[in-house]
Write a protein that holds these residues in place. Structure first.
Motif, mmCIF file in Angstrom:
data_model
loop_
_atom_site.group_PDB
_atom_site.id
_atom_site.type_symbol
_atom_site.label_atom_id
_atom_site.label_comp_id
_atom_site.label_asym_id
_atom_site.label_seq_id
_atom_site.Cartn_x
_atom_site.Cartn_y
_atom_site.Cartn_z
ATOM 1 N N ILE A 48 3.909 9.856 4.219
ATOM 2 C CA ILE A 48 4.782 11.020 4.044
ATOM 3 C C ILE A 48 4.769 11.472 2.589
ATOM 4 C CG2 ILE A 48 7.193 11.779 4.133
ATOM 5 C CD1 ILE A 48 7.523 9.834 6.541
ATOM 6 N N ASP A 49 4.901 10.530 1.664
ATOM 7 C CA ASP A 49 4.959 10.887 0.238
ATOM 8 C C ASP A 49 3.665 11.558 -0.227
ATOM 9 O OD1 ASP A 49 7.493 9.045 -0.698
ATOM 10 O OD2 ASP A 49 6.277 8.090 0.849
ATOM 11 N N THR A 50 2.528 11.029 0.224
ATOM 12 C CA THR A 50 1.238 11.605 -0.158
ATOM 13 C C THR A 50 1.127 13.047 0.311
ATOM 14 O OG1 THR A 50 0.189 9.429 0.001
ATOM 15 C CG2 THR A 50 -1.261 11.356 0.097
ATOM 16 N N GLY A 92 6.852 3.352 9.707
ATOM 17 C CA GLY A 92 5.759 2.978 8.830
ATOM 18 C C GLY A 92 5.573 3.898 7.654
ATOM 19 N N GLY A 93 6.480 4.872 7.480
ATOM 20 C CA GLY A 93 6.352 5.805 6.363
ATOM 21 C C GLY A 93 5.241 6.810 6.529
ATOM 22 N N ARG A 94 4.771 6.997 7.784
ATOM 23 C CA ARG A 94 3.643 7.896 8.031
ATOM 24 C C ARG A 94 4.027 9.037 8.964
ATOM 25 N NH1 ARG A 94 -1.332 6.063 6.241
ATOM 26 N NH2 ARG A 94 -1.434 3.853 5.665
ATOM 27 N N GLN A 100 1.826 7.129 -6.652
ATOM 28 C CA GLN A 100 0.871 8.197 -6.902
ATOM 29 C C GLN A 100 1.519 9.560 -6.694
ATOM 30 O OE1 GLN A 100 -2.355 8.210 -8.112
ATOM 31 N NE2 GLN A 100 -1.950 10.409 -8.144
ATOM 32 N N ALA A 101 2.359 9.672 -5.656
ATOM 33 C CA ALA A 101 3.039 10.941 -5.393
ATOM 34 C C ALA A 101 3.976 11.307 -6.541
ATOM 35 C CB ALA A 101 3.821 10.844 -4.080
ATOM 36 N N ASP A 128 0.835 -1.201 0.000
ATOM 37 C CA ASP A 128 0.000 0.000 0.000
ATOM 38 C C ASP A 128 0.870 1.252 0.000
ATOM 39 O OD1 ASP A 128 -2.898 0.953 0.353
ATOM 40 O OD2 ASP A 128 -1.828 2.078 1.907
ATOM 41 N N HIS A 129 1.981 1.194 0.733
ATOM 42 C CA HIS A 129 2.913 2.319 0.793
ATOM 43 C C HIS A 129 3.513 2.589 -0.585
ATOM 44 C CE1 HIS A 129 6.510 4.234 3.180
ATOM 45 N NE2 HIS A 129 5.924 5.087 2.368
ATOM 46 N N VAL A 130 3.876 1.532 -1.300
ATOM 47 C CA VAL A 130 4.426 1.690 -2.642
ATOM 48 C C VAL A 130 3.419 2.364 -3.562
ATOM 49 C CG1 VAL A 130 5.144 0.430 -4.709
ATOM 50 C CG2 VAL A 130 6.103 -0.164 -2.487
#
Length: 493
Positions: A472-474, A385-387, A362-363, A355-357
């Motif tokens: 984070i990326d979003t 968690g990349g969040r 998308q980013a 899901d992170h990928v």
């Protein structure tokens, strides 16, 4: 603001493997991400299998997986001007520092205790406090006993490289899959400014002779590891005025000899540590100097920018040391391994990271569709968690990202003293945080109070909790689109 599909924090606090599995199954995965490979597009599957759960060899993996170091190798065969292994403080994060030295049997007890309680654990490393190859018998005995009990754990060593060549075959034999070599020079004239002496072949060498032997052994060891398919990371300490410009040449040499990763670390030279560099006033680089050098090294060996310069007895996710929870006096004399939590956690992470990928892809698409040109420097408070899932006042570090139309790049981290203590803000700590965030445009965090938010604004740094718990990326792609005048709905569609 979207809620996380699966809360990583809730997983690590879960008390049983059954609950972990239940959480995973209830979370599912987003329709846009099912079946997506989390492997980077430019990496072959064999390398990905080696690094996908190694937090030091993969920036992506460090969001999810933990390492632990066991201090079983106290003897060392070189002296570095930046090292003092006698100094210890429980609150100190610095290579070579430990609170207690272990025998192989004690290390096994500790590894089992940590594996039972820290489901993120994926890597066992030996990084001293001396040299893992020089104190080889203790290193090998530890790895062999742990591998019998926990066969799926990755084995990793850190070495200065002087005694490495004589043990490469044994490293391969016992399935050590990752090796870190500290290489600070390829020119002995530079090396003699860093190493007062080495002990090699039953005698001590100094000056140019010492540096020449060390250099030859390091290059030979690196070449031998590459031939055997063992992944290597090169650590280099950036020492302004001594080897900072020379590290460009170091990068060329190690890249040519097959190094997978190059990690340039800032010199730690606090006089209180008692190192020769510290006592003689040798300064370390600032964050801007370090980033400038790292940027110049792009194009050689892949760069590691997420290093935390861990203690030789560190436990947990990078940036979060839980070592003091697992001292020998807190571990039962008899402890049996139960892999339930670790195996359940890996099932959960497999769902999360896909899901992170999807969020990252998308980013990238969003940024690539923009016509704007420019960069945005973003500091993120995160627990993993990349969040964006850490309160501003609780953050012990901020992860730094640079956004541009070409993508979002992780560029490093900046350590700080937490602003909040016992529910109250510390003004002095806030001053230090603001200084550490120099050059940052926006701070992203899960929560922030009005006082620190206003103080940051006075210095030109914006802070927002609007993207709390988003990826984070979003969040950064949405901010970038807003910053440069594009419709925010385009960024979050």
């Amino acid at each position: 603001m979207s809620a996380p599909i699966i809360s990583l924090e809730s997983l690590t606090n879960t008390t049983s493997s059954g609950q972990l599995l239940t959480t995973a199954k209830s979370g599912g995965c987003a329709s846009s991400s099912c079946g997506l490979p989390s492997r980077p597009a430019d990496m072959n599957s064999a390398i990905w299998e080696k690094i996908k759960d190694h937090p030091c060899f993969s920036e992506e993996a460090h969001h999810y997986f933990a390492r632990m170091h066991v201090a079983v190798a106290p003897a060392c065969n070189i002296q570095c001007n930046y090292c003092n292994r006698k100094y210890d403080c429980a609150n100190e994060s610095r290579p070579g520092v430990v609170s207690e030295k272990l025998t192989a049997d004690q290390a096994l007890r500790k590894v089992i205790a940590v594996a039972n309680e820290v489901p993120q654990l994926s890597v066992l490393g030996i990084a001293g406090p001396g040299d893992a190859c020089y104190d080889w018998n203790k290193t090998r005995a530890t790895f062999e006993s742990v591998a019998r009990e926990i066969p799926d754990i990755k084995l990793c060593i850190s070495t200065n490289g002087l005694a490495l060549p004589e043990h490469v075959d044994e490293l391969a034999e016992i399935n050590v899959s990752h090796v870190t070599i500290t290489i600070n020079m390829v020119d002995p004239a530079v090396g003699e400014k860093i190493y007062p002496w080495i002990f090699y072949g039953h005698r001590r060498y100094t000056g140019m002779d010492a540096a020449k032997i060390l250099h030859e052994q390091q290059m030979l060891g690196l070449e031998m590891l590459t031939e055997r398919g063992i992944l290597t990371k090169i650590n280099s300490v950036m020492i302004p005025g001594v080897n900072d410009q020379h590290l460009i040449e170091v990068n060329k040499w190690v890249t040519e000899r097959g190094a997978f990763l190059h990690n340039v670390m800032p010199l730690i030279s606090d006089p209180a540590h008692g190192t020769w560099f510290g006592l003689t006033g040798q300064r370390g680089p600032n964050a801007f100097e370090l980033k400038e050098l790292q940027d110049r090294l792009e194009g050689g060996a892949k760069l590691m920018r997420h290093c935390r310069q861990c203690r030789a007895d560190a436990v947990g996710l990078l940036g979060t040391d839980r070592g003091q929870e697992f001292t020998l006096d807190q571990i039962p004399l008899e402890v049996a391994y139960n892999g339930g939590k670790r195996h359940a956690y890996r099932e959960v992470v497999a769902r999360i990271r896909d899901d992170h990928v999807a969020a990252k892809n998308q980013a990238i698409t969003t940024l690539g569709s923009l016509s704007a040109r420019g960069t945005l420097q973003v500091a993120v408070a995160t627990k993993g968690g990349g969040r964006i899932n850490e309160h501003f006042g609780h953050a012990k570090e901020f992860q730094i990202y640079e956004a541009s139309q070409t993508g979002i790049k992780f560029v490093g981290h900046r350590k700080v003293e937490p602003y909040c203590h016992g529910g109250w803000g510390e003004h002095a700590n806030l001053v230090g945080i603001i200084a550490a965030l120099e050059g940052i445009d926006i701070v992203l965090c899960a929560r922030i109070g009005d006082c620190p938010k206003n103080k940051l604004m006075e210095t030109g740094i914006r802070a927002t909790e609007a993207f709390g718990y988003d990826y984070i990326d979003t969040a950064i792609s949405a901010l970038y689109a807003t910053e440069y005048g594009d419709d925010l709905s385009q960024a979050t569609a």
